[in-house]
Write a protein that holds these residues in place. Structure first.
Motif, PDB file in Angstrom:
ATOM      1  N   ALA A 203     -23.028 -29.263  23.172  1.00  0.00           N
ATOM      2  CA  ALA A 203     -22.996 -30.168  21.953  1.00  0.00           C
ATOM      3  C   ALA A 203     -22.437 -31.622  22.791  1.00  0.00           C
ATOM      4  CB  ALA A 203     -22.180 -29.699  20.982  1.00  0.00           C
ATOM      5  N   PHE A 204     -21.266 -31.325  23.656  1.00  0.00           N
ATOM      6  CA  PHE A 204     -20.643 -32.259  24.217  1.00  0.00           C
ATOM      7  C   PHE A 204     -21.774 -33.186  25.176  1.00  0.00           C
ATOM      8  CE2 PHE A 204     -18.854 -33.930  28.205  1.00  0.00           C
ATOM      9  CZ  PHE A 204     -18.118 -35.334  27.777  1.00  0.00           C
ATOM     10  N   LEU A 205     -22.355 -32.117  26.209  1.00  0.00           N
ATOM     11  CA  LEU A 205     -23.293 -32.753  27.022  1.00  0.00           C
ATOM     12  C   LEU A 205     -24.497 -33.349  26.563  1.00  0.00           C
ATOM     13  CD1 LEU A 205     -23.126 -29.415  29.518  1.00  0.00           C
ATOM     14  CD2 LEU A 205     -22.144 -31.753  29.955  1.00  0.00           C
ATOM     15  N   ALA A 206     -24.556 -32.881  25.130  1.00  0.00           N
ATOM     16  CA  ALA A 206     -26.070 -33.689  24.818  1.00  0.00           C
ATOM     17  C   ALA A 206     -25.702 -35.027  24.182  1.00  0.00           C
ATOM     18  CB  ALA A 206     -26.558 -32.511  23.590  1.00  0.00           C
ATOM     19  N   GLN A 207     -24.505 -35.677  24.416  1.00  0.00           N
ATOM     20  CA  GLN A 207     -24.327 -36.686  23.682  1.00  0.00           C
ATOM     21  C   GLN A 207     -23.702 -37.829  24.640  1.00  0.00           C
ATOM     22  OE1 GLN A 207     -20.594 -37.698  22.562  1.00  0.00           O
ATOM     23  NE2 GLN A 207     -20.081 -36.529  24.624  1.00  0.00           N
ATOM     24  N   SER A 208     -23.438 -39.040  24.041  1.00  0.00           N
ATOM     25  CA  SER A 208     -23.030 -40.054  25.169  1.00  0.00           C
ATOM     26  C   SER A 208     -21.921 -41.051  24.395  1.00  0.00           C
ATOM     27  CB  SER A 208     -23.911 -40.881  25.754  1.00  0.00           C
ATOM     28  OG  SER A 208     -24.692 -41.558  24.582  1.00  0.00           O
ATOM     29  N   ARG A 209     -21.504 -40.609  23.178  1.00  0.00           N
ATOM     30  CA  ARG A 209     -20.544 -41.360  22.640  1.00  0.00           C
ATOM     31  C   ARG A 209     -19.124 -41.322  22.850  1.00  0.00           C
ATOM     32  NH1 ARG A 209     -20.672 -38.718  16.538  1.00  0.00           N
ATOM     33  NH2 ARG A 209     -19.381 -36.904  16.853  1.00  0.00           N
ATOM     34  N   MET A 210     -18.833 -40.296  23.799  1.00  0.00           N
ATOM     35  CA  MET A 210     -17.221 -39.777  23.883  1.00  0.00           C
ATOM     36  C   MET A 210     -17.334 -39.354  24.946  1.00  0.00           C
ATOM     37  SD  MET A 210     -15.247 -37.043  21.568  1.00  0.00           S
ATOM     38  CE  MET A 210     -15.479 -38.137  20.056  1.00  0.00           C
ATOM     39  N   SER A 211     -16.315 -39.769  26.011  1.00  0.00           N
ATOM     40  CA  SER A 211     -15.891 -39.210  27.161  1.00  0.00           C
ATOM     41  C   SER A 211     -15.231 -37.931  27.249  1.00  0.00           C
ATOM     42  CB  SER A 211     -14.780 -40.078  27.880  1.00  0.00           C
ATOM     43  OG  SER A 211     -13.558 -40.104  27.338  1.00  0.00           O
ATOM     44  N   LEU A 212     -15.350 -37.132  28.411  1.00  0.00           N
ATOM     45  CA  LEU A 212     -14.800 -35.735  28.617  1.00  0.00           C
ATOM     46  C   LEU A 212     -13.494 -35.681  28.126  1.00  0.00           C
ATOM     47  CD1 LEU A 212     -15.956 -33.022  29.442  1.00  0.00           C
ATOM     48  CD2 LEU A 212     -14.795 -33.553  31.650  1.00  0.00           C
TER      49      LEU A 212
ATOM     50  N   SER B 193     -19.024 -27.447  17.107  1.00  0.00           N
ATOM     51  CA  SER B 193     -19.211 -28.475  18.382  1.00  0.00           C
ATOM     52  C   SER B 193     -18.083 -28.855  19.008  1.00  0.00           C
ATOM     53  CB  SER B 193     -20.235 -29.774  17.653  1.00  0.00           C
ATOM     54  OG  SER B 193     -19.191 -30.493  17.003  1.00  0.00           O
ATOM     55  N   GLY B 194     -16.882 -28.721  18.306  1.00  0.00           N
ATOM     56  CA  GLY B 194     -15.623 -29.210  18.961  1.00  0.00           C
ATOM     57  C   GLY B 194     -15.353 -30.681  18.521  1.00  0.00           C
ATOM     58  N   PHE B 195     -16.136 -31.256  17.881  1.00  0.00           N
ATOM     59  CA  PHE B 195     -15.908 -32.706  17.496  1.00  0.00           C
ATOM     60  C   PHE B 195     -14.848 -32.971  16.376  1.00  0.00           C
ATOM     61  CE2 PHE B 195     -19.771 -33.203  20.233  1.00  0.00           C
ATOM     62  CZ  PHE B 195     -19.639 -34.335  20.898  1.00  0.00           C
ATOM     63  N   TYR B 196     -14.723 -31.895  15.727  1.00  0.00           N
ATOM     64  CA  TYR B 196     -13.941 -32.255  14.435  1.00  0.00           C
ATOM     65  C   TYR B 196     -12.529 -31.301  14.414  1.00  0.00           C
ATOM     66  CZ  TYR B 196     -18.697 -33.876  13.244  1.00  0.00           C
ATOM     67  OH  TYR B 196     -19.827 -34.327  13.372  1.00  0.00           O
ATOM     68  N   PHE B 197     -11.947 -31.396  15.561  1.00  0.00           N
ATOM     69  CA  PHE B 197     -10.452 -30.689  15.703  1.00  0.00           C
ATOM     70  C   PHE B 197      -9.336 -31.851  15.108  1.00  0.00           C
ATOM     71  CE2 PHE B 197     -12.421 -27.041  18.117  1.00  0.00           C
ATOM     72  CZ  PHE B 197     -11.855 -26.016  17.406  1.00  0.00           C
ATOM     73  N   ASP B 198      -9.278 -31.841  13.957  1.00  0.00           N
ATOM     74  CA  ASP B 198      -8.157 -32.681  13.636  1.00  0.00           C
ATOM     75  C   ASP B 198      -7.149 -31.845  13.244  1.00  0.00           C
ATOM     76  OD1 ASP B 198      -8.450 -31.992  11.055  1.00  0.00           O
ATOM     77  OD2 ASP B 198      -9.668 -33.674  10.474  1.00  0.00           O
ATOM     78  N   ASP B 199      -5.924 -32.323  12.895  1.00  0.00           N
ATOM     79  CA  ASP B 199      -4.766 -31.462  12.884  1.00  0.00           C
ATOM     80  C   ASP B 199      -4.811 -30.590  11.551  1.00  0.00           C
ATOM     81  OD1 ASP B 199      -3.349 -32.918  14.886  1.00  0.00           O
ATOM     82  OD2 ASP B 199      -2.140 -34.197  13.919  1.00  0.00           O
TER      83      ASP B 199
ATOM     84  N   GLU C 127     -25.354 -30.942  35.392  1.00  0.00           N
ATOM     85  CA  GLU C 127     -24.633 -31.400  34.365  1.00  0.00           C
ATOM     86  C   GLU C 127     -23.292 -30.562  33.967  1.00  0.00           C
ATOM     87  OE1 GLU C 127     -27.215 -30.218  30.270  1.00  0.00           O
ATOM     88  OE2 GLU C 127     -26.823 -32.179  30.803  1.00  0.00           O
ATOM     89  N   ASN C 128     -23.193 -29.384  34.339  1.00  0.00           N
ATOM     90  CA  ASN C 128     -22.165 -28.545  33.998  1.00  0.00           C
ATOM     91  C   ASN C 128     -20.992 -28.785  35.053  1.00  0.00           C
ATOM     92  OD1 ASN C 128     -23.805 -27.290  32.001  1.00  0.00           O
ATOM     93  ND2 ASN C 128     -23.526 -25.333  32.629  1.00  0.00           N
ATOM     94  N   LYS C 129     -21.301 -29.368  35.885  1.00  0.00           N
ATOM     95  CA  LYS C 129     -20.173 -29.604  37.094  1.00  0.00           C
ATOM     96  C   LYS C 129     -19.115 -30.058  36.577  1.00  0.00           C
ATOM     97  CE  LYS C 129     -19.525 -31.614  41.676  1.00  0.00           C
ATOM     98  NZ  LYS C 129     -19.944 -32.164  42.839  1.00  0.00           N
ATOM     99  N   ILE C 130     -19.142 -31.320  35.730  1.00  0.00           N
ATOM    100  CA  ILE C 130     -17.819 -31.827  35.202  1.00  0.00           C
ATOM    101  C   ILE C 130     -17.219 -30.898  34.238  1.00  0.00           C
ATOM    102  CG2 ILE C 130     -18.906 -34.149  35.549  1.00  0.00           C
ATOM    103  CD1 ILE C 130     -19.439 -34.109  32.626  1.00  0.00           C
ATOM    104  N   ILE C 131     -17.799 -30.106  33.655  1.00  0.00           N
ATOM    105  CA  ILE C 131     -17.043 -28.824  32.889  1.00  0.00           C
ATOM    106  C   ILE C 131     -16.363 -28.129  33.567  1.00  0.00           C
ATOM    107  CG2 ILE C 131     -17.605 -27.278  31.006  1.00  0.00           C
ATOM    108  CD1 ILE C 131     -17.943 -30.004  29.698  1.00  0.00           C
ATOM    109  N   TYR C 132     -17.119 -27.476  34.556  1.00  0.00           N
ATOM    110  CA  TYR C 132     -16.404 -26.593  35.541  1.00  0.00           C
ATOM    111  C   TYR C 132     -15.071 -27.176  35.851  1.00  0.00           C
ATOM    112  CZ  TYR C 132     -20.902 -23.794  35.320  1.00  0.00           C
ATOM    113  OH  TYR C 132     -22.027 -23.210  34.799  1.00  0.00           O
ATOM    114  N   GLU C 133     -15.330 -28.359  36.557  1.00  0.00           N
ATOM    115  CA  GLU C 133     -14.174 -28.882  37.345  1.00  0.00           C
ATOM    116  C   GLU C 133     -12.919 -29.194  36.525  1.00  0.00           C
ATOM    117  OE1 GLU C 133     -15.858 -32.367  39.092  1.00  0.00           O
ATOM    118  OE2 GLU C 133     -16.487 -31.403  40.841  1.00  0.00           O
ATOM    119  N   PHE C 134     -13.186 -29.857  35.336  1.00  0.00           N
ATOM    120  CA  PHE C 134     -12.343 -29.897  34.149  1.00  0.00           C
ATOM    121  C   PHE C 134     -11.606 -28.714  33.542  1.00  0.00           C
ATOM    122  CE2 PHE C 134     -10.703 -30.773  29.834  1.00  0.00           C
ATOM    123  CZ  PHE C 134     -10.102 -32.024  30.005  1.00  0.00           C
TER     124      PHE C 134
END
Length: 283
Positions: A110-119, A83-89, A158-165
């Motif tokens: 997975a990011f788009l489906a949650q609201s706990r974390m900013s982009l 999901s990308g949420f667990y990339f620690d060192d 909702e994909n727009k913010i991903i594309y722009e980023f």
């Protein structure tokens, strides 16, 4: 070599509640190292690639290194889906340094489906990993996945913010209706149509068709259940248990042979297959 890919679900635990994902999670728990080694011993010569995923997130497993060491022992080429949420060192170093990891898939859905974390919060450790990957000129590939396009391959708003980023970070122009956009060396944005996991509660879609299950792929769930493909997350088509019987023995079972012969003839024998939208859209 019999399959292009074998899915091995190390765990069905992901820590998320994405609306696009089946609700049954954290039921099978984590496959023990002993059982995992038994699986590897039995299947390592049967596929070109092994994907640590069906449900769950392998990067959430605290002792992932031990699983990777066993896979390396058996010379298995590995694909990780996260999901990308667990990339620690620690996890970054593992993924960067194990030579048998061929590909890392990161589900941006997975990011788009949650609201706990900013982009920015979400991408901060991921980008650290990406820049280390580029700096090391790592041979593995990283796929950013957006598998939420409609039937005409149009992306949701909702994909727009991903594309722009991604355009800002990688200095590229993303072609939004293209399946693959190269962002940098070995870094790809991969897009696909949204699909629904099949369920026996769904209406029958059709009874004729071909599928790569049992031919190109097969899956082993974290409780040892052998199923035809990565979409059978509830083991509705259980071919046996790999902890209890040898993999090769299960491949010669009457049910396996019946289903595989059915696909060859264009006949969907299993009830779940008759309800599979992915099959209907790909075959």
């Amino acid at each position: 070599m019999q399959f292009e890919k074998i899915y091995i679900e190390l765990s069905d635990i992901c820590g998320l509640k994405c609306d696009f994902c089946p609700s049954q999670k954290a039921q099978r728990k984590i496959m023990t190292l002993a059982n995992f080694e038994r699986i590897c011993k039995g299947v390592h010569n049967y596929a070109k690639l092994f994907t640590f995923h069906v449900l769950g997130d392998p990067l959430k497993i605290s002792n992932l290194k031990e699983y990777l060491e066993i896979s390396l022992k058996y010379n298995m080429q590995i694909e990780l889906t996260t999901s990308g949420f667990y990339f620690d060192d620690e996890k970054m170093n593992l993924v960067l340094n194990f030579k048998n990891i061929r590909q890392i898939n990161i589900s941006l859905s997975a990011f788009l489906a949650q609201s706990r974390m900013s982009l920015n919060e979400y991408f901060k450790p991921i980008l650290k990993f990406i820049f280390l990957h580029l700096q090391k000129e790592n041979n593995s590939f990283v796929n950013f996945r957006l598998w939420n396009l409609d039937k005409n391959f149009n992306s949701p708003l909702e994909n727009k913010i991903i594309y722009e980023f991604l355009e800002q970070i990688f200095k590229v122009k993303i072609q939004k209706q293209k399946a693959k956009n190269r962002l940098a060396r070995h870094i790809i944005l991969h897009q696909a149509k949204f699909f629904k996991w099949p369920s026996l509660q769904d209406e029958i879609i059709r009874e004729m068709g071909y599928c790569h299950a049992l031919n190109g792929q097969i899956a082993i769930l974290s409780d040892g259940s052998l199923v035809p493909c990565c979409l059978d997350v509830k083991a509705d088509i259980k071919l046996g248990n790999c902890f209890e019987k040898d993999f090769n023995e299960l491949l010669n079972s009457s049910l396996y042979v019946e289903l595989k012969e059915g696909f060859k003839q264009g006949i969907l024998k299993a009830e779940l297959c008759k309800r599979c939208e992915f099959l209907a859209s790909k075959c």
